[in-house]
Design a protein around this motif. Structure first.
Motif, PDB file in Angstrom:
ATOM      1  N   LYS A 169     -81.173  35.357 -82.888  1.00  0.00           N
ATOM      2  CA  LYS A 169     -80.646  34.027 -82.593  1.00  0.00           C
ATOM      3  C   LYS A 169     -79.862  34.087 -81.290  1.00  0.00           C
ATOM      4  O   LYS A 169     -78.886  34.842 -81.171  1.00  0.00           O
ATOM      5  N   VAL A 170     -80.290  33.326 -80.303  1.00  0.00           N
ATOM      6  CA  VAL A 170     -79.612  33.272 -79.013  1.00  0.00           C
ATOM      7  C   VAL A 170     -79.223  31.813 -78.754  1.00  0.00           C
ATOM      8  O   VAL A 170     -80.089  30.935 -78.695  1.00  0.00           O
ATOM      9  N   ALA A 171     -77.903  31.569 -78.594  1.00  0.00           N
ATOM     10  CA  ALA A 171     -77.407  30.192 -78.459  1.00  0.00           C
ATOM     11  C   ALA A 171     -76.504  30.070 -77.240  1.00  0.00           C
ATOM     12  O   ALA A 171     -75.299  30.340 -77.326  1.00  0.00           O
ATOM     13  N   PRO A 172     -77.059  29.685 -76.076  1.00  0.00           N
ATOM     14  CA  PRO A 172     -76.216  29.463 -74.898  1.00  0.00           C
ATOM     15  C   PRO A 172     -75.298  28.260 -75.101  1.00  0.00           C
ATOM     16  O   PRO A 172     -75.707  27.227 -75.648  1.00  0.00           O
ATOM     17  N   GLY A 173     -74.055  28.382 -74.679  1.00  0.00           N
ATOM     18  CA  GLY A 173     -73.104  27.283 -74.802  1.00  0.00           C
ATOM     19  C   GLY A 173     -72.058  27.372 -73.714  1.00  0.00           C
ATOM     20  O   GLY A 173     -72.233  28.043 -72.708  1.00  0.00           O
ATOM     21  N   GLY A 174     -70.940  26.693 -73.937  1.00  0.00           N
ATOM     22  CA  GLY A 174     -69.857  26.703 -72.969  1.00  0.00           C
ATOM     23  C   GLY A 174     -69.781  25.420 -72.172  1.00  0.00           C
ATOM     24  O   GLY A 174     -70.614  24.517 -72.312  1.00  0.00           O
ATOM     25  N   ALA A 187     -63.234  33.084 -60.308  1.00  0.00           N
ATOM     26  CA  ALA A 187     -62.879  32.777 -61.699  1.00  0.00           C
ATOM     27  C   ALA A 187     -62.659  31.289 -61.932  1.00  0.00           C
ATOM     28  O   ALA A 187     -62.333  30.886 -63.048  1.00  0.00           O
ATOM     29  N   SER A 188     -62.817  30.463 -60.879  1.00  0.00           N
ATOM     30  CA  SER A 188     -62.548  29.033 -61.022  1.00  0.00           C
ATOM     31  C   SER A 188     -63.796  28.225 -61.326  1.00  0.00           C
ATOM     32  O   SER A 188     -63.719  27.026 -61.571  1.00  0.00           O
ATOM     33  N   GLY A 189     -64.954  28.878 -61.288  1.00  0.00           N
ATOM     34  CA  GLY A 189     -66.193  28.165 -61.584  1.00  0.00           C
ATOM     35  C   GLY A 189     -66.374  27.935 -63.068  1.00  0.00           C
ATOM     36  O   GLY A 189     -65.564  28.362 -63.905  1.00  0.00           O
ATOM     37  N   ALA A 190     -67.461  27.271 -63.407  1.00  0.00           N
ATOM     38  CA  ALA A 190     -67.762  26.980 -64.806  1.00  0.00           C
ATOM     39  C   ALA A 190     -68.100  28.267 -65.554  1.00  0.00           C
ATOM     40  O   ALA A 190     -68.595  29.236 -64.980  1.00  0.00           O
ATOM     41  N   THR A 191     -67.811  28.277 -66.827  1.00  0.00           N
ATOM     42  CA  THR A 191     -68.121  29.434 -67.661  1.00  0.00           C
ATOM     43  C   THR A 191     -69.124  29.048 -68.736  1.00  0.00           C
ATOM     44  O   THR A 191     -69.189  27.895 -69.168  1.00  0.00           O
ATOM     45  N   GLY A 192     -69.889  30.034 -69.142  1.00  0.00           N
ATOM     46  CA  GLY A 192     -70.826  29.864 -70.248  1.00  0.00           C
ATOM     47  C   GLY A 192     -70.641  30.992 -71.234  1.00  0.00           C
ATOM     48  O   GLY A 192     -70.194  32.085 -70.879  1.00  0.00           O
TER      49      GLY A 192
END
Length: 734
Positions: free
Chosen positions: A158-163, A66-71
């Motif tokens: 509509k697909v928008a990857p973020g984080g 759970a400490s890694g990057a999230t998207g």
């Protein structure tokens, strides 16, 4: 100091081929080292001692998954469809499976399983967990993540990857070349010689090349933030050009007085070079002083910029004399190369009692006479004007940048806008509560109580079900506030949640997340700002007391610096936070200033302000020591220095202003604030208020108690010792 630099300048000119070869070897060697040893550039805003950082460290130790990057992948159905239908569910399922199989991803959560679907059924959020932190996500992994959902988009979804995984390094490109081009034009106009302008620019570019190559060469062992190289480039270019400009200008002046080239360059480095060394030292000390704030990424930024400034000083006092040796008298405008006496002819003219007459009809002398004549009105108008510009400064708000202020059209901004549209602003800045106990039973027992307390906190929208570590000792709860990550209400939520869950004894309950980290960073920097400002102002008084052997000159310089900082803060707040004239700087969305901008601006502007103070007032001190009245010395200092300081300021404004054209709002605000700060300090404070105040003070400006005069070391920046040294030795032409 002046005598030592005089010898260094003459020696560098006489051995110019060796000096040029050494710097060329250094440049090539560091360039090769940078190409082979360059490490990754990161945006790791670590904050030792804060609750959010302790929570991250705890997760890394006990719950690595759970400490890694999230998207967060935002999905929006077409106008005539919903996600609840068979087609929508199929699209979401396929999207979740595609995200889960991406390189570097440990899992993706189906929004229907956790209720991450908007009430109208048109929006959903797919949570993606990466194995490593955002700094360690590779470009290939990031590119694959950004391409998720291309098939669904082709069908109208509509697909928008973020984080946080999409945090990117700002690119330095052609826009900065505009500032360099303007600087080159200013040099040509100032010198009236392509050779002089070319030598000055070449010297500065070599210094920047060495500094940046050295910085990237050590990036494999030092964590560089994305803004550190850009800040180093900004300052390296600006001060590199300026320092070379001052030495070249004094060299030309010495040539026009009839000195042979080696003597002219020696005296230029001995006098103007002394000012360069002390001006550079103030910049370096101010930037290195950022380490006292104890924020790692800010320390790295300050030291990186200080390193490039140090290289700029070394290049100016060694390589510049060598390049001037290659140029000789060609640094003069063509029409003056034959009319100005040289070498023996100049000495003979001086022995005959006919030294070259000094032209006092220039703008600098006329401006000095005007300012000193109307000194009281000038001071009053200057103070009132700067005070009005500073009015917005008390409203300044600080935060780390979020996707809501990212450039329009960027992937991060698109995802942020879709999430805000479908779920509200709080979903773009979710918080995370870490619950860690000695045993799984203790953690499990505390989770319902923590959840209830957080849920009852005002302006908390929702608390997600807990995620448990494999051993059951650590739990992670997602918290959604009602407001966006940079709003004041969200800061209140963070403080209220921490107060509500701070009484547990059997477990540790810590609040973290990108939003909480940003708030902690801003609070720590705000607390450090007064201390750092006091340190910088105190430092300026001590250094200038040492340089000018005066009490009132350093105090006047420090007060002028405070005026510059206040007015610069006011204008920057008005444009970047309040949105006035935001379109003129290409700002899409006004918002709080980036949290480290004020303290960084103070450090940099302090150094640059002292640059102009030293360059102008050192000439006043030089003439006063050599027999001029205080009034005439003030006029002489302005008359000789105004043209060069004007050119130097225009160059710095151009270089910093070139960064305003970048899309990244953080770099844009830094470039704008530095350009405005230099303009105010150079033209309003140093070239207008300073000579007016010096004229008002008269001889009192140079007063220093005898006891203090005895204990202060004499650094001889005005070249008094150098002049005595030159008088004692044989004439240069015999």
């Amino acid at each position: 100091m002046a005598t030592l630099l005089y010898r260094l300048g003459r020696g560098s000119m006489r051995r110019r081929r060796l000096v040029a070869a050494i710097w060329l070897v250094v440049l090539v060697g560091l360039g090769l080292a940078a190409a082979t040893l360059r490490g990754p550039i990161a945006d790791n805003f670590t904050m030792p001692g804060t609750e959010s950082q302790r929570a991250l460290d705890l997760l890394a130790e006990q719950f690595p998954a759970a400490s890694g990057a999230t998207g967060t992948i935002a999905v929006k159905a077409p106008a005539d469809g919903t996600l609840a239908g068979p087609q929508g569910q199929a699209v979401v399922k396929e999207l979740t499976q595609e995200a889960a199989t991406l390189p570097g991803v440990v899992g993706a959560v189906d929004p229907f399983q956790v209720g991450a679907v908007s009430p109208d059924g048109r929006y959903a959020l797919v949570q993606v967990q990466f194995a490593t932190g955002a700094d360690e996500v590779t470009d290939a992994q990031r590119d694959a993540y950004e391409k998720v959902g291309e098939r669904a988009e082709a069908q109208g979804w509509k697909v928008a990857p973020g984080g946080e995984v999409l945090s990117s390094v700002p690119e330095v490109g052609s826009t900065e070349a505009i500032g360099v081009a303007v600087a080159a034009i200013v040099l040509v106009v100032t010198f009236g010689s392509l050779v002089a302008a070319g030598m000055t620019m070449l010297n500065a570019l070599i210094g920047v090349g060495v500094g940046m190559a050295g910085l990237f060469a050590i990036s494999s062992v030092v964590d560089l933030s994305s803004t550190a190289p850009i800040l180093a480039l900004m300052l390296g270019l600006a001060v590199g050009i300026d320092y070379s400009l001052f030495i070249t200008s004094r060299y030309r002046q010495n040539l026009m007085e009839g000195l042979p080239p080696d003597e002219a360059v020696g005296r230029a480095v001995g006098t103007a070079g002394s000012a360069v060394v002390f001006a550079g030292a103030t910049v370096v000390i101010a930037l290195a002083g950022l380490a006292v704030v104890n924020i790692p990424f800010l320390t790295v930024m300050g030291l990186a910029a200080a390193g490039t400034v140090t290289v700029a000083v070394l290049v100016a006092i060694t390589l510049q004399p060598a390049l001037l040796g290659f140029a000789g008298r060609r640094v003069l405008p063509r029409k003056l190369r034959t009319t100005v006496p040289a070498g023996d002819r100049a000495a003979d003219a001086a022995d005959a009692g006919t030294p070259p007459a000094e032209d006092r009809s220039g703008f600098g002398f006329r401006w000095a006479h005007l300012v000193t004549r109307f000194r009281v009105p000038v001071i009053l108008v200057g103070l009132i004007g700067l005070g009005l510009l500073a009015l917005p400064a008390p409203d300044m708000r600080l935060a780390l940048p979020d996707a809501g202020t990212a450039p329009v059209g960027s992937a991060a901004r698109e995802s942020n806008d879709v999430i805000t549209e479908g779920f509200g602003p709080g979903f773009t800045g979710r918080l995370a509560v870490v619950v860690a106990g000695e045993t799984p039973e203790a953690t499990t027992a505390a989770i319902p109580q923590v959840t209830a307390l957080v849920q009852r906190t005002e302006n908390v929208l929702a608390v997600a079900p807990p995620q448990l570590s494999p051993d059951g000792r650590t739990a992670l709860l997602g918290v959604v506030p009602k407001t966006g990550p940079t709003e004041e209400a969200t800061e209140t939520v963070v403080n209220d949640v921490r107060a509500a869950v701070g009484e547990f004894r059997d477990v540790d309950v810590l609040l973290t997340g990108a939003t909480a980290i940003g708030i902690d960073v801003s609070e720590k920097l705000s607390d450090a700002l007064p201390v750092y400002l006091l340190l910088v102002v105190g430092l300026s008084v001590l250094l200038l007391m040492l340089v000018f052997r005066s009490l009132l000159v350093p105090v006047k310089a420090a007060l002028g610096f405070l005026l510059t900082v206040a007015a610069t803060f006011g204008i920057t707040v008005a444009v970047f936070q309040q949105g006035h004239l935001a379109d003129m700087v290409g700002l899409d969305t006004p918002g709080p200033l980036v949290s480290f901008l004020p303290i960084l601006l103070i450090g940099i502007l302090f150094g640059l302000a002292m640059d102009y103070e030293v360059f102008l007032v050192s000439r006043m001190r030089e003439d006063f020591v050599h027999g001029d009245t205080a009034q005439q010395a003030t006029i002489n200092g302005m008359g000789h220095g105004a043209r060069v300081v004007t050119a130097a300021a225009l160059i710095m404004i151009s270089v910093f202003g070139g960064f305003v054209f970048l899309d990244d709002p953080v770099i844009k605000s830094m470039g704008f604030a530095l350009a405005i700060g230099v303009a105010i300090d150079a033209f309003v404070v140093r070239m207008t208020i300073v000579p007016a105040v010096m004229s008002l003070l008269g001889k009192r400006a140079w007063w220093l108690p005898r006891w203090l005069d005895k204990i202060l070391p004499n650094v001889d920046i005005e070249g008094e010792g150098l002049r005595a040294h030159l008088d004692d030795r044989s004439p240069a032409h015999t």
